[in-house]
Design an enzyme around this catalytic site. Structure first.
Site, PDB file in Angstrom:
ATOM      1  N   ASP A  13       0.844  -1.384  -0.008  1.00  0.00           N
ATOM      2  CA  ASP A  13      -0.131  -0.029   0.018  1.00  0.00           C
ATOM      3  C   ASP A  13       0.997   1.115  -0.035  1.00  0.00           C
ATOM      4  O   ASP A  13       2.184   1.211   0.000  1.00  0.00           O
ATOM      5  CB  ASP A  13      -0.910   0.049   1.330  1.00  0.00           C
ATOM      6  CG  ASP A  13      -1.774   1.203   1.362  1.00  0.00           C
ATOM      7  OD1 ASP A  13      -2.467   1.686   0.373  1.00  0.00           O
ATOM      8  OD2 ASP A  13      -1.698   1.743   2.452  1.00  0.00           O
ATOM      9  N   SER A  14       0.320   2.507  -0.203  1.00  0.00           N
ATOM     10  CA  SER A  14       1.155   3.795  -0.183  1.00  0.00           C
ATOM     11  C   SER A  14       1.679   3.751   1.302  1.00  0.00           C
ATOM     12  O   SER A  14       2.660   4.512   1.520  1.00  0.00           O
ATOM     13  CB  SER A  14       0.072   4.716  -0.558  1.00  0.00           C
ATOM     14  OG  SER A  14      -0.893   4.750   0.357  1.00  0.00           O
ATOM     15  N   CYS A  76      -4.104  -1.324  -2.009  1.00  0.00           N
ATOM     16  CA  CYS A  76      -4.320   0.220  -2.012  1.00  0.00           C
ATOM     17  C   CYS A  76      -5.335   0.409  -3.450  1.00  0.00           C
ATOM     18  O   CYS A  76      -4.935  -0.179  -4.647  1.00  0.00           O
ATOM     19  CB  CYS A  76      -3.194   0.888  -2.322  1.00  0.00           C
ATOM     20  SG  CYS A  76      -3.173   2.596  -2.843  1.00  0.00           S
ATOM     21  N   GLU A 156      -4.569   8.498   8.814  1.00  0.00           N
ATOM     22  CA  GLU A 156      -3.227   8.194   9.093  1.00  0.00           C
ATOM     23  C   GLU A 156      -2.785   9.161  10.447  1.00  0.00           C
ATOM     24  O   GLU A 156      -1.833   8.615  11.197  1.00  0.00           O
ATOM     25  CB  GLU A 156      -2.216   8.874   7.872  1.00  0.00           C
ATOM     26  CG  GLU A 156      -2.256   7.945   6.750  1.00  0.00           C
ATOM     27  CD  GLU A 156      -1.370   6.782   6.559  1.00  0.00           C
ATOM     28  OE1 GLU A 156      -0.347   7.197   7.138  1.00  0.00           O
ATOM     29  OE2 GLU A 156      -1.371   5.980   5.712  1.00  0.00           O
ATOM     30  N   CYS A 188     -11.108   2.800  -0.539  1.00  0.00           N
ATOM     31  CA  CYS A 188      -9.780   3.143  -0.080  1.00  0.00           C
ATOM     32  C   CYS A 188      -9.461   2.424   1.413  1.00  0.00           C
ATOM     33  O   CYS A 188     -10.191   2.142   2.207  1.00  0.00           O
ATOM     34  CB  CYS A 188      -9.541   4.689   0.346  1.00  0.00           C
ATOM     35  SG  CYS A 188      -8.137   5.335   1.210  1.00  0.00           S
ATOM     36  N   HIS A 190      -7.877   2.865   3.690  1.00  0.00           N
ATOM     37  CA  HIS A 190      -7.809   3.506   4.974  1.00  0.00           C
ATOM     38  C   HIS A 190      -9.076   3.417   5.826  1.00  0.00           C
ATOM     39  O   HIS A 190      -9.209   3.641   6.875  1.00  0.00           O
ATOM     40  CB  HIS A 190      -7.333   4.962   4.941  1.00  0.00           C
ATOM     41  CG  HIS A 190      -5.788   4.923   4.723  1.00  0.00           C
ATOM     42  ND1 HIS A 190      -5.193   4.562   3.531  1.00  0.00           N
ATOM     43  CD2 HIS A 190      -4.865   5.382   5.577  1.00  0.00           C
ATOM     44  CE1 HIS A 190      -3.725   4.773   3.637  1.00  0.00           C
ATOM     45  NE2 HIS A 190      -3.862   5.234   4.773  1.00  0.00           N
TER      46      HIS A 190
END
Ligand code: DGL
Length: 268
Positions: A13-14, A76, A156, A188, A190
């Protein structure tokens, strides 16, 4: 492809959002050894061009193949949208690739939703990948997309249950483009961390779907079809990041749901 079941699964993932997917795989298939790579040096991908994202994905996939992974999960949405087709071509025959978009699209089609909302980064929304794939399978489904670029950095930074996140989430979800939806895709990796808050906003009137369960099912399905399910765990999982900070390590715990040790890996 000359893979064997005891090789690890690579997941990237990023940053640390993909840990939500890694955790689902880990709990469902505890015999599998995981090698996770979070490209924290280049986070966020959601604001980058498709070319830049493809370049990062190529390098990370090469690294994961050097670690002998039998499968690479692109955990991602921004990377799956920009780079999945290219990675399939480039590494043909070298490993199995799984993206996070197709399993969610298939879930929408199976459930017969008619008015689907999609929230994601700018990169994922501008690719229109969800709209195109859903429409290809069923023209009648209305797909309402909204870029929600503040959500990933907000999460994040640890804001995912409190007044700040509540107000950002309400602001996005009250957008007229999302009026009258019957389902909302959290496109996403996240966003599973704010699923409860999103559920509270809709008070159960809208089905909320995220990638974690559907992707782990897809990983299981493919490995089992290919006779590549591990029978016995070979060593510990590894969690690499391209840029290490203690704050990433603290937040990573929240994404993974348990303690983990991040290691810096400078592949650039
Ligand atoms: N986790 C990434 C995704 O699923 C978003 C975070 C980012 O913008 O890097 O798209």
């Amino acid at each position: 492809m000359n893979s064997n079941p005891e090789q690890p699964i690579g997941i990237f993932d990023s940053g640390i959002g993909g840990l939500t997917v890694a955790n689902a795989i880990h709990h469902f298939m505890p015999e599998e050894r995981l090698i996770y790579f979070g490209d924290t040096a280049h986070l966020p991908y959601g604001d980058k061009s498709a070319d830049a994202i493809r370049y990062y994905c190529l390098r990370i996939s090469k690294f994961l193949l050097e670690q002998n992974c039998k499968m690479i999960v692109i955990a991602c949405n921004s990377a799956s949208s920009a780079a999945y087709d290219m990675l399939l071509d480039f590494f043909e025959g070298k490993a199995l690739f799984v993206n996070v978009v197709d399993p969610l699209v298939n879930a929408v089609i199976k459930k017969d939703y008619r008015n689907v909302g999609v929230i994601a980064t700018k990169a994922t929304i501008s690719s229109s990948i969800y709209r195109n794939k859903i429409k290809t399978l069923n023209q009648k489904v209305k797909v309402n997309q909204l870029a929600t670029p503040l959500l990933a950095p907000m999460i994040e930074e640890g804001f995912y249950s409190g007044n700040i996140s509540k107000s950002v989430i309400e602001n996005y979800l009250s957008h007229p483009d999302l009026d009258n939806i019957d389902s909302l895709l959290l496109a996403c990796t996240h966003y599973p961390l704010i699923k409860n808050e999103i559920n509270e906003y809709y008070k159960g009137k809208v089905d909320i779907l995220d990638s974690t369960d559907v992707v782990k099912d897809e990983v299981y399905r493919i490995l089992s079809e290919e006779n590549l399910l591990a029978k016995k765990r070979q060593g510990e999982d590894s969690f690499y990041v391209s840029d290490f900070t203690t704050s990433f390590e603290q937040t990573a715990k929240n994404f993974y749901g348990e303690e983990l040790k991040l290691e810096a890996m400078h592949i650039w």
